[in-house]
Write an enzyme that holds these catalytic residues in place. Structure first.
Site, short mmCIF file in Angstrom:
data_model
loop_
_atom_site.label_atom_id
_atom_site.label_comp_id
_atom_site.label_asym_id
_atom_site.label_seq_id
_atom_site.Cartn_x
_atom_site.Cartn_y
_atom_site.Cartn_z
N PRO A 94 74.97 37.19 -7.73
CA PRO A 94 74.17 38.42 -7.78
C PRO A 94 74.95 39.61 -8.32
CG PRO A 94 73.91 37.33 -5.65
CD PRO A 94 75.04 36.63 -6.36
N GLU A 122 78.37 33.30 1.44
CA GLU A 122 78.54 34.72 1.14
C GLU A 122 79.13 34.96 -0.25
OE1 GLU A 122 77.48 37.35 3.10
OE2 GLU A 122 76.49 35.64 4.03
N ARG A 160 67.56 25.58 -25.47
CA ARG A 160 66.47 25.73 -26.44
C ARG A 160 66.87 26.59 -27.63
NH1 ARG A 160 62.82 29.42 -26.29
NH2 ARG A 160 61.09 27.94 -26.25
N ASP A 175 59.92 33.84 -29.74
CA ASP A 175 59.83 33.98 -28.30
C ASP A 175 59.79 35.45 -27.89
OD1 ASP A 175 59.83 31.32 -27.70
OD2 ASP A 175 61.99 31.19 -27.40
#
Length: 256
Positions: A94, A122, A160, A175
């Protein structure tokens, strides 16, 4: 491209890597996906990979020893090296740089191999981040229970973009996010469904008119759903004027 996925839950990847574009790319030899159990890089009888944090606090932290040994062992196998490209050691976290289409393209262009560290608990010992990891990546501003899902997202998004992986060489070019805009709306047969008809221009056979409609539709969808993207998008003066008109008209309606 070679993907090495380092995890304490290797069975997590059993299904997702066996379907769709990823499976086809593996079968055709365009990518290689290898899943490694972090516990196999330990020497104690209980195969411990985590411990309590110094200074106290909740949760557990992944230890540096098995992570360093695993990555160094994997890097000793240089069969995936390609001249001019690098092997990246990516921690899914994160705290990382937010993953987007530009980041996927950068990894596809620069790397011949991605070693993906799937964090848990953690997090990982900070010495891993400082001295082992080359790229720390997050897939969004939210917290998951582990890095396995983000690793799969990265594998899919990068795969991709590799040459010859998609059936059409223009598929990835069109895209969402590639040109700074969301993708234009798509329609297929039947031309009329429950009294809802496909825009006439799309069945007109006029390629120039279709291209113009798609560009305008992509602009409109981006303006409606992700206006934050427009600031960095490459727009003509005419397009900017049209969007300004839309904004002014909307503001006028809201003020009535």
């Amino acid at each position: 491209m070679r993907f090495d996925l380092l995890t304490i839950f290797p069975e997590f990847f059993t299904g997702p890597l066996e379907h769709g574009i990823i499976r086809r790319a593996r079968q055709q030899g365009q990518i290689e996906t290898l899943v490694h159990d972090l516990r196999s890089f330990t020497f104690d009888k209980h195969h411990i990979v985590d411990d309590r944090p110094f200074g106290g606090g909740d949760g557990m932290v992944l230890k540096p020893e098995p992570l360093f040994l695993a990555v160094e062992t994997l890097l000793a196998d240089d069969t995936a090296e390609v001249a001019g490209k690098r092997a990246a050691v990516v921690l899914l976290s994160p705290q990382g740089r937010v993953f987007d289409q530009c980041e996927a393209q950068r990894l596809a262009d620069e790397c011949s191999r991605l070693i993906l560290l799937c964090g848990r608990y953690e997090g990982v010992d900070e010495r891993v981040v400082e001295h082992l990891v080359t790229d720390e990546i997050s897939i969004g501003d939210y917290v998951l229970t582990g890095g396995e899902l983000p690793a799969l997202v990265l594998v899919d998004a990068v795969t991709r973009l590799l040459p010859n992986v998609l059936g059409s060489e223009t598929s990835a070019v069109h895209d969402s996010f590639v040109n700074g805009l969301l993708d234009y709306p798509h329609y297929t047969r039947p031309a009329e469904f429950r009294d809802w008809r496909v825009p006439e221009v799309l069945i007109s056979g006029h390629h120039g008119a279709v291209a113009k409609w798609r560009r305008r539709a992509a602009l409109l969808k981006t303006w409606q759903r992700r206006p934050d993207l427009l600031a960095a998008a490459e727009l003509t003066d005419e397009e900017r004027a049209w969007l300004a008109t839309l904004s002014n008209e909307t503001a006028s309606i809201n003020n009535q």
